[in-house]
Scaffold this motif. Structure first.
Motif, PDB file in Angstrom:
ATOM      1  N   ARG A 124       0.850  -1.053  -0.027  1.00 57.30           N
ATOM      2  CA  ARG A 124      -0.059   0.069  -0.032  1.00 57.30           C
ATOM      3  C   ARG A 124       0.724   1.296   0.045  1.00 57.30           C
ATOM      4  N   ARG A 125       2.155   1.235   0.289  1.00 55.17           N
ATOM      5  CA  ARG A 125       2.926   2.279   0.330  1.00 55.17           C
ATOM      6  C   ARG A 125       3.834   2.206  -0.791  1.00 55.17           C
ATOM      7  N   ALA A 126       3.608   1.325  -1.527  1.00 53.77           N
ATOM      8  CA  ALA A 126       4.541   0.956  -2.915  1.00 53.77           C
ATOM      9  C   ALA A 126       4.791   2.066  -3.636  1.00 53.77           C
ATOM     10  N   ASP A 127       3.742   2.876  -3.859  1.00 47.21           N
ATOM     11  CA  ASP A 127       3.768   4.024  -4.925  1.00 47.21           C
ATOM     12  C   ASP A 127       4.516   5.242  -4.154  1.00 47.21           C
ATOM     13  N   ASP A 128       4.625   5.376  -2.764  1.00 44.74           N
ATOM     14  CA  ASP A 128       5.235   6.530  -2.265  1.00 44.74           C
ATOM     15  C   ASP A 128       6.749   6.171  -2.416  1.00 44.74           C
ATOM     16  N   ILE A 129       7.021   4.799  -2.145  1.00 40.62           N
ATOM     17  CA  ILE A 129       8.565   4.572  -2.159  1.00 40.62           C
ATOM     18  C   ILE A 129       9.063   4.786  -3.704  1.00 40.62           C
ATOM     19  N   ARG A 130       8.199   4.291  -4.551  1.00 45.52           N
ATOM     20  CA  ARG A 130       8.570   4.435  -6.119  1.00 45.52           C
ATOM     21  C   ARG A 130       8.971   5.860  -6.295  1.00 45.52           C
ATOM     22  N   LYS A 131       8.151   6.832  -5.766  1.00 48.52           N
ATOM     23  CA  LYS A 131       8.290   8.241  -6.171  1.00 48.52           C
ATOM     24  C   LYS A 131       9.783   8.854  -5.729  1.00 48.52           C
ATOM     25  N   ALA A 132      10.411   7.968  -4.630  1.00 43.67           N
ATOM     26  CA  ALA A 132      11.682   8.687  -3.978  1.00 43.67           C
ATOM     27  C   ALA A 132      12.718   8.406  -5.191  1.00 43.67           C
ATOM     28  N   ASN A 133      13.671   9.156  -4.946  1.00 47.78           N
ATOM     29  CA  ASN A 133      14.777   9.251  -5.966  1.00 47.78           C
ATOM     30  C   ASN A 133      15.926   8.152  -5.310  1.00 47.78           C
ATOM     31  N   VAL A 134      15.996   7.901  -4.223  1.00 45.47           N
ATOM     32  CA  VAL A 134      16.786   7.131  -3.367  1.00 45.47           C
ATOM     33  C   VAL A 134      15.934   6.372  -2.258  1.00 45.47           C
ATOM     34  N   VAL A 135      16.413   5.181  -2.070  1.00 43.89           N
ATOM     35  CA  VAL A 135      15.526   4.606  -0.666  1.00 43.89           C
ATOM     36  C   VAL A 135      16.610   3.943   0.049  1.00 43.89           C
ATOM     37  N   VAL A 136      16.252   4.537   1.374  1.00 42.47           N
ATOM     38  CA  VAL A 136      16.997   3.639   2.416  1.00 42.47           C
ATOM     39  C   VAL A 136      16.231   2.778   3.195  1.00 42.47           C
ATOM     40  N   VAL A 137      16.615   1.384   3.362  1.00 38.19           N
ATOM     41  CA  VAL A 137      15.969   0.343   3.941  1.00 38.19           C
ATOM     42  C   VAL A 137      16.427   0.182   5.173  1.00 38.19           C
ATOM     43  N   VAL A 138      15.915   0.192   6.613  1.00 41.68           N
ATOM     44  CA  VAL A 138      16.219  -0.183   7.741  1.00 41.68           C
ATOM     45  C   VAL A 138      15.572  -1.302   8.288  1.00 41.68           C
ATOM     46  N   ALA A 139      16.219  -2.307   8.482  1.00 46.06           N
ATOM     47  CA  ALA A 139      15.498  -3.771   9.166  1.00 46.06           C
ATOM     48  C   ALA A 139      16.623  -4.321   9.770  1.00 46.06           C
ATOM     49  N   GLY A 140      15.931  -5.038  10.815  1.00 41.05           N
ATOM     50  CA  GLY A 140      16.825  -6.082  11.680  1.00 41.05           C
ATOM     51  C   GLY A 140      16.270  -7.220  11.291  1.00 41.05           C
ATOM     52  N   MET A 141      16.413  -8.136  12.248  1.00 35.89           N
ATOM     53  CA  MET A 141      15.874  -9.746  12.122  1.00 35.89           C
ATOM     54  C   MET A 141      16.280 -10.190  10.980  1.00 35.89           C
ATOM     55  N   GLU A 142      15.506 -10.562   9.999  1.00 36.06           N
ATOM     56  CA  GLU A 142      16.024 -11.318   8.699  1.00 36.06           C
ATOM     57  C   GLU A 142      15.957 -10.339   7.541  1.00 36.06           C
ATOM     58  N   GLY A 143      16.026  -9.126   7.853  1.00 35.17           N
ATOM     59  CA  GLY A 143      16.301  -8.249   6.836  1.00 35.17           C
ATOM     60  C   GLY A 143      15.582  -8.136   5.427  1.00 35.17           C
ATOM     61  N   ALA A 144      14.815  -8.936   5.428  1.00 38.88           N
ATOM     62  CA  ALA A 144      14.085  -9.304   3.952  1.00 38.88           C
ATOM     63  C   ALA A 144      13.584  -8.090   3.179  1.00 38.88           C
ATOM     64  N   LEU A 145      13.288  -7.010   4.060  1.00 40.46           N
ATOM     65  CA  LEU A 145      12.616  -5.822   3.460  1.00 40.46           C
ATOM     66  C   LEU A 145      13.366  -5.229   2.149  1.00 40.46           C
ATOM     67  N   ALA A 146      14.829  -5.113   2.488  1.00 38.16           N
ATOM     68  CA  ALA A 146      15.781  -4.708   1.421  1.00 38.16           C
ATOM     69  C   ALA A 146      15.444  -5.409   0.082  1.00 38.16           C
ATOM     70  N   SER A 147      15.426  -6.927   0.163  1.00 38.06           N
ATOM     71  CA  SER A 147      15.221  -7.408  -1.145  1.00 38.06           C
ATOM     72  C   SER A 147      14.041  -7.117  -1.901  1.00 38.06           C
ATOM     73  N   VAL A 148      12.880  -7.031  -1.024  1.00 38.63           N
ATOM     74  CA  VAL A 148      11.532  -6.948  -1.787  1.00 38.63           C
ATOM     75  C   VAL A 148      11.397  -5.340  -2.210  1.00 38.63           C
ATOM     76  N   VAL A 149      11.815  -4.565  -1.341  1.00 34.55           N
ATOM     77  CA  VAL A 149      11.871  -2.932  -1.912  1.00 34.55           C
ATOM     78  C   VAL A 149      12.646  -3.223  -3.269  1.00 34.55           C
ATOM     79  N   GLY A 150      13.867  -3.705  -3.144  1.00 37.93           N
ATOM     80  CA  GLY A 150      14.769  -3.786  -4.224  1.00 37.93           C
ATOM     81  C   GLY A 150      14.094  -4.334  -5.423  1.00 37.93           C
ATOM     82  N   GLY A 151      13.225  -5.031  -5.291  1.00 35.40           N
ATOM     83  CA  GLY A 151      12.431  -5.690  -6.548  1.00 35.40           C
ATOM     84  C   GLY A 151      11.248  -4.639  -7.140  1.00 35.40           C
ATOM     85  N   LEU A 152      11.034  -3.806  -6.050  1.00 36.16           N
ATOM     86  CA  LEU A 152       9.810  -2.936  -6.293  1.00 36.16           C
ATOM     87  C   LEU A 152      10.299  -1.508  -7.079  1.00 36.16           C
TER      88      LEU A 152
END
Lengths: 255, 255, 255, 255, 255, 255, 255, 255
Positions: E170-198
């Protein structure tokens, strides 16, 4: 559930068929084994350990609440002369001593214990407990005290690390006289290999977490001891003085 | 781009303003520094290394193609008497020897080298290279040969590991006579600490990957040596005989 | 260099002053200790090991050239009835057998050995060698064979891992009869703890590199065994069957 | 040693006292448990595993000799319709197929198996086996084939890794239809968490050693899966397709 | 030591020979480079960093005494409008605020900073800072605040971890509007890969130490991010929000 | 399943209720997203990647069978001008070249690729690819070639490691001219920090597994780069030249 | 943004073209999914989790401020009967209890929870929670309590570690009666394998950080459990009692 | 036990046979070596260390009780002018200062020391102690102070890390003037390699635990330094300033 005797009798008098008797015996035999366990809910105390292994169960107090440690030790101290609690907070001792006046606390080794029976089981067969440095003494004392409470004579030889090999060599004869040797060392743990080369007796190596940096909380000494080029050296867990003392006692008892 | 002399002269004769001269000098000075680099595309060879450091660049052949190693060593062997290639496949030697008849190959140490100048720079100051076991000899030879080619006398003392301390003690005097000591050991690496306690000279410890299991490819010896309780011990990379030999030469040269 | 006898006599007949005699004695005593070492250049063979430790030096062949292993084993086989080479390539055996017809090679255990003296030193005191799985047998055989060559009776109990606890329990009495127990296990290494809880004898745990993935070449079994909650368990290096066999022999000899 | 029936009868007819009967029963009961074990010397095969656990013992062939694997599988294939050998060399298959014409070999999954009984035990309850990439398929096939041989319907959904989340989302309904989900992924292992968030069924995560560099042979995926922020995810060993398939079968059987 | 101008003039007027001029110029050029360093004894502050890199030196306060941090920040705040101190104890702020009334302290991010120049350098090019969970916010704020102080517009999108993928989508469009994305995650850190694919923009992944057990202080997220199967993802140190913010600014400035 | 258009029309013409239309739209929208995926069973190829991300899917060939790699690359090469397969066995190239005469193979970089479109998208904005040593070139070439195929000009600056800082400084201006810098280094990986301090552009650090001993297959360089004290440095996986090249392209495209 | 209904109606009444309707539907569908998320800025609470997964979102309080935890739990407790917060400081409870009198705090398990609905969903299907030692109880209680709050009957079987195998065997029947077994163990974690061999039900293994030295904060138990030779064992994160309880509930619900 | 002189005389006067004299000499010689050890029970102080090694034993106070440290230092301060205790609590100083008014305490370096002899042994040969950052100063001061107390001139060059290479280059001449260089750096530890490339003198690298995240308490700097591509660099333990200072002194003394 019927016990073995009852089943045998019921089979004999015909109130149990052969099949039923066979079936019930399976469980009954298991339960007979289990009779010696005192189930406290949060702990199952093995009350035939002394008969089986020569010494009652030893209580590892770390991770238990003060209350749990006290309850378990109370149970054991009521039944046995010699009882040991390791990694014990002094509060455990404070709670036990009013009821058990013989209980003692060794601050450095963090052991609480009762030693009513001071008989020396193993005659003149000594266990040598050797440390590389002064800082290894708390772990060494856990080993030494454990062995003593279990009925052994312990020769303490402290601070004879390899960086000054003559400190060790001048005590070589004392170490060679021992029947089993416990070597306690942190940092590079080299003492275990050197002692292993000097003696013809089993060497129990205890790596300690003493050191800093690339010591990684005892990893350097642990790996060094596992890779010892000397024969007859085996290793227990980092800082596990108790385990070394217990094993030394077990070996020293062998005839 | 004009060189420093040209700029100075152009400023003097007025063809450059003060500002322009200042600007151009910045780059010219940098380029002067760089004049000594031979850029081969895949490698930048430092041709003033001998002047700066006393010995020409040494070629680490692992990870390079045979062809790259041969090209670099050809360049160096044309300009210098003594040249070293480490971790070299014998094929490098085979390719070099037709053109450079003095080139040699040490199979165990995996070194290819040219040693036309056999002058001994450091008089009677010996470097002792000591190993714990026979299996450590390849690494030790890399160290010893490096030091020799650089102009040192090397005393090899092999297979004197700590599990039989008398093997070491009988050679103690030989080790004490050395000016620098290289200790090469795998497994528990304890030899570095014991030697460090015997001598009053710098000890360069080289952990080797000799061993198995919890040796973890040299990690046990590496950690042990880093945690050495003996003063004067420092450590180079696992199996890095060359690095130890080079450093021993450097220390041995100090006056 | 004069030997001790000569120095004493020279002092007695006045050809040495007190000071000179004292000085020379220091070295002479050290050399006397060293007299038993055969220096082969690449190896120092300890020829009093059998007298001191009950068994001649054992040769770890990995990392040595075939030639080095053969030379060392030749020296030992000429002097001793029972000789062991571990981690040996079959080529070592092939080179030795023409000269030493009694030499044998155990392919699985990778041991080359000569066992002319088959006397059983330890009477009916057996050493149990227990494995968790079939894949652990090579390491177990290294332990068992070592102990046998050194004069022990070995009871092999293989493939009784904890995942089917009844496989182990049906052999419990056989294990309890042993004087020392060697437990060889890879994967989760749990067998050491369970056996440690069944017996009242020293348990020597040998982690193996059997397994995959998060086994990390034996690390999982190693850590499990070091953290064993059972008393009397100590650990040797991963896959170190020889070390376990040697230590078991040493303990089994104790009276 | 008398069996239970004999002891009961001897007690009944008076040829055994109560005490003697009690004593002998302890051992007899243990041996009754052990009756189902076929002791081959190098292996103890559990012949009641199918009765106890629903499927006969599965043979892990890695670390065993070809001969050992063949002998064990022969024993099992004679007694059971469905038999599995994992991590098997094709040579095992080649040796078995003349005698057991139904035996099959899956090259990618490295499984040798006999599947005479193709009955589907679990009706329309499918197990979904999902992979992140094509390279994870060998491990996934080990899981899928295991589950199928044990009587399950498997839905394979391959190469739907998170880097293109729509590849996964378009299959989301297929995954949600499954009763249990096995997720097989290497590299960053993120698929387990995303799938765990999509479904309300148990997710069995299998990290694979696919990847390079800081993947450290599957460690990255393993740690990621253990730290999954999604509920209902548990993890088996790296590359352990069999373990996942077996557990999926076990859960799928629950009623 | 003479400066470049002086040397040129002295050479022109003949008071320096060509050789002497050349020699002195080498040093003079180096010193000209160094003129911008303020040597405080315990710290060398680079006073041309802003000219060279667009932002003055940032002070990493951990490991420095309060006093050292205050002295360095004082020097910088006197010269620059926008100044940042990271990992700062609040005591640093307390000591600075009397003299620099614009100084601020962000407790969660542990940053002390002065931001007099609030000009937005990069127009409508936003940097998205995305976190997997609420617990990752302190690190995210360090990144966001850094980027803002350096002149960027930051869009914060917090707590959109992959376990509930619709929260992220639901926030994908907001993220896609950015020029650069910083992804901050602990635990399994999977968010970076998913955002990287979006997105089709550079993703800077920041592993955090949030989690427990096999998280090993951020190691799980770090390894996962390094092994990301999505293109365009690179990684900074665990918990290094500042590094991510600085790099995001640098990329966002590119034209 | 009906598509969006059909549902809208059926709703309009009354053949679908509002509720039914809403329900069906959920799935239809998802499937529309998925339309661009070519499902090959063992692989799901994303055929809108080029539209979404500017370059078609890149095939990581390691872990795939030759056959799988060839099938996937065939599909892509039929549709796109520029296609990349990484970590490819030469056999993949050999199988592709008869059908695709433009396909090329770079042995060192292990890349198979088709580059029909050699248009330079990014004008004079160069990407510098810098290596510490000659042995790092294979990884560097993977990065450089990737960036070139994607439409960038690459400046290769090889063998300028920090041990001879002047080798680097003489190329400093060339590095500073680049828009993005990729630094490829093994061993201690220090080059990333030094370059990071020289330039005001994003630095993508690629640790390589070049080195030995305590390098631990690239771990030393990886940790060093993650801990870089220079701002603007981020890290990709060990030996991940492709990832660095792809990210460099992405940053270089930013306007 | 218009919702799905509006778009359908606008298309029907002609105020939207087919193209425009298609376009807007893509976003509208995504937003419909997202409608159930409560965005608190620092957290996105999933308000359809109970509908989707059977239980509302569980709050992991570690790393959140007290205030954040309280706000999130307040939101959930207002909407749901049963709510769980894990790793919660007692201060969270203290802040909640005035408003939510049913809220409870379990000190050992560090859980804050509201359990208004005490209905037992799973009838007589019990979940057994088994620990190796007394020190593992806090983690076990987190698992047990979680499962109970979610509607399961839990049988607690504590302190039955493998060092005294009869303690476990006497409870074997109780464990076999359970539908799912959670095994909680630190140190060598062997209990999971032994239980896995006793039962024919899924075993969820929870390694704990209980132990010292080479336990490395739970690593030894974790690796042991992952390498379990017993089938049907899977593993969750170290000390992750909640995860085990949640998964046990999920499996126990399967029909 | 008789000393050597006595034995010689007894042999001379005939009161000892040759055999008896030989026997007793063995022990007498060993004891002569040991005469210089002061056995305090918990510590063996080497009282000939100064004669043998040029400086009395240095006391590592961590892990010792305050009381033990004080007793050992008292013994040494009574006998020697210059004495060092490292990692010392200020309480040790407080207890010593009443009796030894010259004793000093360096808070940052955590050293307690007495330096009555301030003679400079090594003339104008300086030791450079160089740090990467301000946070490395405590370790650097331990090294510098150690070297000074042992009679060396130390040049401190702090905060010249590689991220701003000109900070280092402007001090290059100062570093080159030194006879030995100690490089103290945390984070990525790159400074050691760069300095190693600048100088032709031995470089002693001291990794520090300064940094966070993937620094892993100094591991990143340690590995980087061990893998240094510069010749002449060797490494001591993490944070081991004392070891570096002692070794620097030892090298600086070489003639």
């Amino acid at each position: 559930m019927a016990d073995i005797t009852t089943i045998l009798q019921q089979y004999k008098d015909g109130s149990l068929t052969l099949d039923a008797a066979q079936q019930q015996l399976q469980t009954a035999v298991s339960l007979a084994d289990a009779a010696s366990v005192e189930d406290m809910g949060f702990a199952n105390i093995d009350l035939q350990r002394k008969e089986r292994c020569g010494f009652p169960e030893v209580v590892y107090c770390a991770g238990k609440t003060i209350d749990q440690s006290v309850q378990i030790l109370t149970l054991l101290m009521q039944q046995y002369d010699n009882v040991i609690g390791t990694r014990a907070d002094k509060a455990v001792y404070d709670r036990l001593v009013p009821q058990f006046p013989d209980v003692q606390y060794h601050e450095l080794a963090r052991m609480v214990y009762q030693r009513k029976d001071t008989h020396n089981d193993n005659g003149d067969r000594t266990i040598a407990v050797v440390t590389a440095g002064t800082s290894d003494i708390p772990v060494a004392e856990e080993a030494a005290l454990t062995a003593e409470i279990m009925g052994n004579v312990v020769e303490r030889i402290y601070d004879v690390g390899v960086a000054g090999i003559h400190r060790l060599l001048r005590r070589a004869d004392d170490i060679r006289k021992a029947n089993v040797v416990v070597v306690v060392a942190g940092m590079e743990g080299a003492l275990a290999s050197v002692v292993g080369g000097l003696v013809n007796k089993p060497v129990i190596a205890v790596p300690t977490s003493i050191g800093y940096g690339a010591n990684f909380h005892g990893l350097s000494a642990l790996l060094a001891m596992l890779n010892s080029c000397a024969a007859g050296v085996s290793v227990v867990n980092i800082d596990n003085g108790f385990g070394a003392g217990r094993l030394a006692d077990m070996i020293n008892r062998m005839r």
